[in-house]
Design a protein around this motif. Structure first.
Motif, mmCIF file in Angstrom:
data_model
loop_
_atom_site.group_PDB
_atom_site.id
_atom_site.type_symbol
_atom_site.label_atom_id
_atom_site.label_comp_id
_atom_site.label_asym_id
_atom_site.label_seq_id
_atom_site.Cartn_x
_atom_site.Cartn_y
_atom_site.Cartn_z
ATOM 1 N N GLU A 87 0.660 -1.135 0.084
ATOM 2 C CA GLU A 87 0.147 0.096 -0.019
ATOM 3 C C GLU A 87 0.955 1.378 0.173
ATOM 4 O O GLU A 87 0.706 2.273 -0.714
ATOM 5 C CB GLU A 87 -0.842 0.150 1.281
ATOM 6 N N TRP A 88 1.752 1.466 0.924
ATOM 7 C CA TRP A 88 2.857 2.378 0.729
ATOM 8 C C TRP A 88 3.381 2.654 -0.367
ATOM 9 O O TRP A 88 3.639 3.774 -0.878
ATOM 10 C CB TRP A 88 3.808 2.133 1.993
ATOM 11 N N ARG A 89 3.916 1.447 -1.081
ATOM 12 C CA ARG A 89 4.518 1.553 -2.316
ATOM 13 C C ARG A 89 3.595 2.212 -3.443
ATOM 14 O O ARG A 89 3.984 3.127 -4.200
ATOM 15 C CB ARG A 89 5.171 0.256 -2.940
ATOM 16 N N ARG A 90 2.319 1.866 -3.494
ATOM 17 C CA ARG A 90 1.439 2.569 -4.335
ATOM 18 C C ARG A 90 1.141 4.026 -4.150
ATOM 19 O O ARG A 90 1.295 4.721 -5.096
ATOM 20 C CB ARG A 90 -0.045 1.964 -4.368
ATOM 21 N N TRP A 91 1.340 4.431 -2.897
ATOM 22 C CA TRP A 91 1.201 5.950 -2.720
ATOM 23 C C TRP A 91 2.624 6.563 -3.097
ATOM 24 O O TRP A 91 2.497 7.799 -3.647
ATOM 25 C CB TRP A 91 0.878 6.095 -1.126
ATOM 26 N N ARG A 92 3.723 6.034 -2.570
ATOM 27 C CA ARG A 92 4.984 6.418 -3.099
ATOM 28 C C ARG A 92 5.102 6.759 -4.556
ATOM 29 O O ARG A 92 5.421 7.732 -5.138
ATOM 30 C CB ARG A 92 5.966 5.669 -2.558
ATOM 31 N N ASP A 93 4.789 5.629 -5.408
ATOM 32 C CA ASP A 93 4.789 5.689 -6.647
ATOM 33 C C ASP A 93 3.943 6.847 -7.618
ATOM 34 O O ASP A 93 4.183 7.198 -8.398
ATOM 35 C CB ASP A 93 4.642 4.293 -7.485
ATOM 36 N N GLY A 94 2.802 6.959 -6.761
ATOM 37 C CA GLY A 94 2.021 7.942 -7.443
ATOM 38 C C GLY A 94 2.394 9.464 -7.148
ATOM 39 O O GLY A 94 2.121 10.145 -8.128
ATOM 40 N N LEU A 95 3.483 9.678 -6.293
ATOM 41 C CA LEU A 95 3.921 10.940 -6.190
ATOM 42 C C LEU A 95 4.913 11.351 -7.471
ATOM 43 O O LEU A 95 5.144 12.508 -7.967
ATOM 44 C CB LEU A 95 4.761 10.997 -5.052
ATOM 45 N N SER A 96 5.446 10.406 -8.191
ATOM 46 C CA SER A 96 6.409 10.560 -9.231
ATOM 47 C C SER A 96 5.527 11.097 -10.490
ATOM 48 O O SER A 96 6.195 11.614 -11.488
ATOM 49 C CB SER A 96 6.993 9.303 -9.682
ATOM 50 N N VAL A 97 4.307 10.958 -10.374
ATOM 51 C CA VAL A 97 3.456 11.758 -11.671
ATOM 52 C C VAL A 97 2.953 12.922 -11.445
ATOM 53 O O VAL A 97 1.998 13.662 -11.955
ATOM 54 C CB VAL A 97 2.403 10.755 -12.209
ATOM 55 N N LEU A 98 3.400 13.605 -10.457
ATOM 56 C CA LEU A 98 2.726 14.967 -10.088
ATOM 57 C C LEU A 98 3.439 15.979 -10.850
ATOM 58 O O LEU A 98 4.583 15.861 -11.537
ATOM 59 C CB LEU A 98 2.984 15.325 -8.421
ATOM 60 N N PRO A 99 2.732 17.074 -11.160
ATOM 61 C CA PRO A 99 3.262 18.031 -12.251
ATOM 62 C C PRO A 99 4.508 18.481 -11.681
ATOM 63 O O PRO A 99 5.009 18.943 -10.690
ATOM 64 C CB PRO A 99 2.226 19.129 -12.092
ATOM 65 N N GLY A 100 5.671 18.498 -12.676
ATOM 66 C CA GLY A 100 6.906 18.964 -12.507
ATOM 67 C C GLY A 100 8.011 17.924 -11.524
ATOM 68 O O GLY A 100 8.803 18.447 -11.500
ATOM 69 N N ALA A 101 7.270 16.902 -11.004
ATOM 70 C CA ALA A 101 8.120 16.239 -10.301
ATOM 71 C C ALA A 101 9.257 15.532 -10.932
ATOM 72 O O ALA A 101 8.938 14.833 -11.902
ATOM 73 C CB ALA A 101 7.112 15.169 -9.309
ATOM 74 N N VAL A 102 10.269 15.407 -10.061
ATOM 75 C CA VAL A 102 11.439 14.519 -10.806
ATOM 76 C C VAL A 102 11.685 13.632 -9.490
ATOM 77 O O VAL A 102 11.996 14.143 -8.278
ATOM 78 C CB VAL A 102 12.877 15.182 -10.954
#
Length: 385
Positions: A268-283
């Motif tokens: 569950e944590w991994r899904r949340w973490r990976d979702g952050l990578s598609v935020l606008p401008g995020a590297v």
């Protein structure tokens, strides 16, 4: 109506778990020095030994090989010594090899003189280069000298997991001892000291929901142990002098047991973490490496990390830029430098880390706040990088 604040800085220090709080309150209501032989003293010692078993179980260690300390920094400083007890004698080591992205308490070199500390290079994902370690150990062994190798199990800033078992395998070939700082890994991923093959593992209670000011050294075998940093008393089987912090140690034990039960949340944590990578401008820093399931180092080119931290704080969200132990330093993290990030990108990295009390709503609020902050600070960042 004021919305509750969100805490996404677990790698700096996790909120105290209710199990740890209850255990500590119970211990604080009792009297007795664990070194005393009367009934009250024996009861205090019994509490410590229960906690020792709980901490050992979290990392697959033996309770009689756990030394309690005042925290991860003291644990690291104790282990990082050129003098080690091996069997019935003393071993003097000539050098300390450390990963280039280690925690500041390891980068300081412990009790080794500065000239004896050598750095192991990392690749662009922040993973230690095994070829560099092997080359340097071979050169040292060719001179008839031995080393202590220290490589953290998981990085505190990026969450990148290091190949510690492979490091230990190489080190053994050249007669080196091995230490791993598992402060960030314990309670987030399964940890087995025997499988890692290390001589020393160090832990900190407050990273996994225990109290601040308590840590531990877990010894990997029966033959090797560090020369005590603190002397003048027989506590901790003569491994660490000083009256034991019974309530803190009890809280550590309770938190370790609860953290072990939380390992099932990793996906569950991994899904949340990976979702952050598609935020606008995020590297996402270290995206190509295996990482902790609940840690993300996010860069936003065109922004400054300290500005982002303040902006999120004003949004009611607590997070950080780099190691909390280096806070207040307006400079690029040594971790980002070692990974070869450009100065502008490295200066924009923030760390999002969550854990046992984080909910999906907290992550959603972070996503919403990110979009607002990016639009304000870097209007052109409309998609993930």
């Amino acid at each position: 109506m004021t919305r509750a604040r969100i805490y996404l800085d677990h790698n700096a220090g996790a909120p105290l778990r209710p199990e740890a709080r209850a255990a500590m309150i119970d211990a604080l209501g009792s009297v007795g020095n664990a070194s005393s032989v009367h009934a009250e003293g024996r009861a205090a010692r019994g509490r410590i030994e229960t906690a020792r078993r709980q901490v050992a179980a979290l990392v697959g260690g033996s309770a009689d090989r756990v030394v309690m300390t005042s925290g991860g920094t003291e644990a690291n400083a104790t282990v990082l010594s050129p003098l080690q007890r091996v069997g019935g004698g003393m071993l003097e080591l000539d050098a300390l090899f450390i990963g280039a992205t280690e925690h500041p308490s390891v980068m300081a070199g412990g009790r080794f003189p500065p000239e004896a500390v050598r750095t192991i290079a990392v690749d662009r994902e922040g993973v230690v280069r095994l070829d560099d370690l092997e080359t340097k150990l071979a050169a040292l062994a060719g001179e008839g000298r031995r080393a202590l190798v220290s490589v953290m199990l998981a990085n505190n800033e990026t969450g990148v997991i290091q190949p510690v078992a492979a490091v230990a395998g190489i080190a053994r070939r050249f007669g080196a001892l091995v230490h791993s700082d598992a402060t960030q890994a314990a309670g987030r991923i399964p940890v087995d000291i025997a499988a890692l093959g290390v001589d020393f593992l160090t832990l900190s209670a407050h990273k996994l929901g225990g109290p601040q000011g308590v840590g531990a050294i877990v010894l990997g075998g029966d033959l090797v142990s560090p020369v005590p940093l603190l002397t003048g008393g027989g506590q901790e089987k003569n491994a660490r002098a000083g009256t034991q912090n019974v309530a803190g140690i009890v809280g550590f034990g309770a938190a370790a047991e609860a953290a072990a039960a939380d390992l099932g949340r990793a996906e569950e944590w991994r899904r949340w973490r990976d979702g952050l990578s598609v935020l606008p401008g995020a590297v996402l820093v270290g995206a190509g490496a295996e990482r902790l399931p609940q840690t993300a180092a996010l860069a936003l080119e065109g922004a400054r990390a300290e500005t982002l931290v303040i902006a999120f704080d004003l949004e009611g969200i607590a997070l950080s830029a780099g190691s909390a132990c280096s806070s207040g330093k307006v400079q690029v993290s040594h971790v980002m430098k070692a990974m070869g990030l450009g100065d502008a990108l490295a200066a924009s990295v923030i760390r999002v880390s969550f854990g046992w009390e984080t909910g999906r709503d907290d992550i959603d609020r972070f996503d919403e706040a990110w979009a607002r902050i990016v639009q304000r600070l870097v209007p052109g960042a409309t998609r993930a990088a």
